[in-house]
Design an enzyme around this catalytic site. Structure first.
Site, PDB file in Angstrom:
ATOM      1  N   LEU A  30      17.488  -3.323  -9.062  1.00 46.68           N
ATOM      2  CA  LEU A  30      16.453  -3.727 -10.013  1.00 46.68           C
ATOM      3  C   LEU A  30      16.222  -5.231  -9.986  1.00 46.68           C
ATOM      4  CD1 LEU A  30      17.406  -1.483 -13.083  1.00 46.68           C
ATOM      5  CD2 LEU A  30      15.923  -0.941 -11.135  1.00 46.68           C
ATOM      6  N   HIS A  34      10.910  -4.608 -11.747  1.00 44.75           N
ATOM      7  CA  HIS A  34      11.360  -3.437 -12.526  1.00 44.75           C
ATOM      8  C   HIS A  34      11.431  -3.785 -14.013  1.00 44.75           C
ATOM      9  CE1 HIS A  34      13.224  -2.387  -8.506  1.00 44.75           C
ATOM     10  NE2 HIS A  34      12.539  -1.304  -8.779  1.00 44.75           N
TER      11      HIS A  34
END
Ligand code: PAF
Length: 275
Positions: A30, A34
């Site tokens: 991530l 994200h």
């Protein structure tokens, strides 16, 4: 508060509270992009579920499935910082039974542009997204515009199969120098990263033109100037809903999509233009 980590359907049922649920499907690793999807989800629903699953079905032979970055502890930290309630992180054996038979086909739209370079990729992507929808049963799901063809296909799947999930597209997040954020950027050496900037530069050059053929020519010129370090896969101008190439004269929105390889790293990017 720490997110609840759910590994299977039973955990998910236990973790599900009252109120609306937004799902952010990811393959982990991530980054700030994200985080922006999570924030878009958070602003639209009572609870946010982030799924983390590196989906073997959407990788072709010779692609980066085995070396795809897996950074679960750091991902959990991002989810914790963003106030995510549930992280759904199933094991591959739980997602795909060895005797499974049925999967989705993305049709013609999944065989063009990115699908022509990565045969089967969109079939595998749609299959896992539909499974995630069935498991999590969200009210809405958030996907990045960076994967424009993926987003268009998911919208199409939801329409064609009457899937009761609202699809939200969120803008691409970029580094200050224009590089679109991607989990694969971490493969890039500093020299590769310089070369990779040609993708966003090409989009800007294309966006400065007003006629489709000149848009493509301007973007192509930038990309070709970065060869051979950048191996160009495509530069196309397509209808945002069908990914069919647009013909002149054209009015309306179109996606200028580019993809190429820098060393062993494959990168994609796009910009939505209006004519
Ligand atoms: O965009 C991704 O990370 C993946 O394609 C998705 C949507 C999580 C499906 O595996």
């Amino acid at each position: 508060m720490d997110p609840i980590v759910a590994r299977n359907r039973t955990d998910l049922i236990k973790a599900r509270g009252d109120g609306s649920v937004a799902l952010v499907p990811t393959m982990g690793a991530l980054h700030e992009g994200h985080r922006s999807l999570i924030r878009a989800a958070r602003s639209r629903a009572d609870h946010v579920v982030v799924s983390i699953f590196v989906n073997p079905l959407q990788f072709g032979p010779g692609e980066d499935f085995s070396r795809y970055p897996r950074t679960f502890e750091a991902d959990l930290e991002v989810c914790r910082a963003e106030g995510v309630e549930v992280v759904f992180a199933p094991a591959a054996e739980d997602m795909y039974h060895p005797d499974r038979q049925v999967s989705l086909r993305s049709g013609e739209m999944g065989r063009v542009v990115e699908g022509a370079v990565r045969p089967g990729h969109f079939d595998g992507m749609l299959t896992v997204v539909l499974k995630l929808f069935n498991l999590v049963q969200p009210d809405l799901a958030v996907f990045g515009q960076k994967d424009a063809q993926q987003l268009a296909l998911i919208r199409r799947m939801v329409a064609d199969l009457d899937v009761p999930v609202e699809i939200v597209g969120a803008p691409t997040v970029r580094e200050p120098d224009g590089l679109a954020l991607s989990s694969r950027n971490r493969y890039l050496s500093p020299a590769d990263r310089e070369v990779a900037l040609a993708l966003s530069r090409a989009l800007r050059a294309g966006a400065a033109e007003s006629v489709p053929s000149r848009v493509i020519a301007a973007a192509r010129e930038v990309l070709e100037a970065a060869a051979p370090e950048l191996a160009l896969d495509y530069v196309v101008l397509v209808d945002p809903a069908t990914f069919a190439e647009v013909a002149e004269p054209y009015t309306g929105e179109a996606v200028l999509a580019v993809a190429g390889r820098v060393g062993t790293t494959r990168l994609i990017d796009n910009a939505v233009l209006s004519f």
